[in-house]
Design a protein around this motif. Structure first.
Motif, PDB file in Angstrom:
ATOM      1  N   LEU A 143      -9.138  -1.740  -4.542  1.00  0.00           N
ATOM      2  CA  LEU A 143      -8.793  -2.095  -3.046  1.00  0.00           C
ATOM      3  C   LEU A 143      -8.044  -0.970  -2.611  1.00  0.00           C
ATOM      4  N   TYR A 146      -5.162   0.439  -3.504  1.00  0.00           N
ATOM      5  CA  TYR A 146      -3.506   0.718  -3.630  1.00  0.00           C
ATOM      6  C   TYR A 146      -3.293   1.834  -4.583  1.00  0.00           C
ATOM      7  N   GLN A 197      -1.862 -11.410  -7.153  1.00  0.00           N
ATOM      8  CA  GLN A 197      -1.752 -10.785  -5.881  1.00  0.00           C
ATOM      9  C   GLN A 197      -0.962 -11.635  -4.840  1.00  0.00           C
ATOM     10  N   SER A 238      -5.865  -5.224   2.686  1.00  0.00           N
ATOM     11  CA  SER A 238      -7.120  -5.396   1.639  1.00  0.00           C
ATOM     12  C   SER A 238      -8.193  -6.222   1.948  1.00  0.00           C
ATOM     13  N   GLN A 242     -11.618  -4.387   1.442  1.00  0.00           N
ATOM     14  CA  GLN A 242     -12.913  -4.957   0.911  1.00  0.00           C
ATOM     15  C   GLN A 242     -14.236  -4.680   1.535  1.00  0.00           C
ATOM     16  N   SER A 285      -0.061  -6.115   3.624  1.00  0.00           N
ATOM     17  CA  SER A 285      -1.001  -5.472   2.475  1.00  0.00           C
ATOM     18  C   SER A 285      -2.172  -6.493   2.089  1.00  0.00           C
ATOM     19  N   TYR A 344       0.844  -1.170  -0.118  1.00  0.00           N
ATOM     20  CA  TYR A 344      -0.098  -0.187  -0.099  1.00  0.00           C
ATOM     21  C   TYR A 344       0.847   1.168   0.132  1.00  0.00           C
TER      22      TYR A 344
END
Length: 339
Positions: free
Chosen positions: A42, A44, A262, A274, A278, A270, A20
């Motif tokens: 998300l 980023y 991912q 996430s 979410q 991270s 992030y």
């Protein structure tokens, strides 16, 4: 058990991970938007396709060079067709009936993306096809023909050597302005079926061979290859992973690649963050049958508290849009209940 029912693609062991705190630039075909869009959703810090969707390696290279140059487009760089001003270096989403508006959109995006490229931890490049269109009048390779008659273009397929030659100097220049950046190549798994099955395979093979040579030349401490194309061809060999056109990937197909991606590229903390992000995104998009209830108000207040706590704990997260949305909904319901 399930893995015995399909051929598993071996994913390279990537030494570096993003998170992030690390800006990433995605550019290339529409597959870029699928994966980059997942990261953007998300929260980023990503920049996706500053020139719009680009399909061939030359157009991707042109865009990157403009970012390095911090190029300022003028009306001389545009062409007018069917009542719109277009740039041959941009997708039609940048076109406009007003040249000034088109230039404003183009130049502001170049300015912000040029700054991000100089600080990016990762540069993800997705090539879709080795076929290019050259505008006969200028000899310029175009990113989009903008519905100009085909007779005004020369169409041909690049060779692996031409792609490698184009990128050897470009990647060196990128590394000079940003020594820490890692370049990840992918080949779009979306087939260019209008060329036919054989020509599509030749095109994809051209891209794969060129990328392989570049990774060999520069070494995997600087660049590498993520096998998105191979994952689709081998792990998702079933039309249930495609849209109705049998060419573009379905949501489940995209999600499969995203999960592999991912795991390969995002560091553990991270990934955990996430999951919380979410939940917040789901809360902001929730549409109840009747929002003017105390139960929904309680749900929104809890969601706002979670958002504020998450942003306070991880101060590099930017959730201002989500907070404003929740605050607006809470204020509207509180006013309704009072009245």
């Amino acid at each position: 058990m399930g893995s015995t029912f399909f051929t598993k693609v071996q994913i390279p062991s990537f030494e570096w991970k993003t998170d992030y705190k690390t800006p990433c630039l995605f550019t290339g075909s529409c597959f870029t938007e699928n994966v980059g869009g997942k990261m953007a959703g998300l929260k980023y810090p990503v920049d996706i396709n500053p020139f719009g969707i680009l399909y061939n390696p030359v157009s991707v290279a042109n865009g990157l060079r403009f970012l390095l140059q911090k190029k300022k487009f003028t009306e001389n760089d545009l062409i007018r067709h069917d009542g719109l001003w277009h740039s041959f270096f941009h997708h039609s989403r940048f076109s406009s009936p007003d040249s000034g508006s088109a230039l404003q959109t183009i130049n502001s995006r170049i300015e912000s993306s040029a700054a991000l490229l100089r600080n990016a931890g990762f540069l993800f490049l997705t090539f879709g096809t080795a076929w290019v269109y050259e505008y006969k009048l200028t000899g310029q390779t175009v990113s989009n023909c903008h519905k100009i008659p085909a007779k005004e273009f020369r169409r041909f397929r690049l060779t692996p050597g031409e792609i490698v030659e184009k990128y050897r100097q470009l990647l060196s220049e990128i590394r000079e302005v940003n020594p820490r950046v890692k370049v990840i190549f992918t080949v779009s798994p979306i087939r260019h079926w209008k060329d036919g099955a054989i020509e599509n395979q030749r095109s994809k093979a051209t891209l794969i061979l060129a990328i392989d040579q570049l990774v060999r030349d520069f070494g995997d401490e600087f660049c590498n290859y993520f096998p998105a194309y191979e994952i689709v061809m081998d792990e998702l060999r079933d039309y249930r992973f495609y849209e109705e056109d049998m060419i573009h990937l379905s949501g489940s197909g995209i999600n499969h690649i995203w999960n592999v991606f991912q795991t390969a590229f995002i560091e553990e903390e991270s990934l955990k963050i996430s999951k919380e992000v979410q939940k917040i995104m789901a809360a902001t998009s929730h549409r109840p049958f009747n929002k003017f209830t105390k139960e929904h108000l309680h749900f929104l207040r809890q969601s706002l508290q979670k958002t504020e706590r998450l942003e306070e704990k991880f101060q590099y997260l930017t959730l201002a849009v989500e907070k404003r949305h929740l605050q607006k909904q809470i204020a509207e319901i509180e006013k309704h209940i009072r009245d």
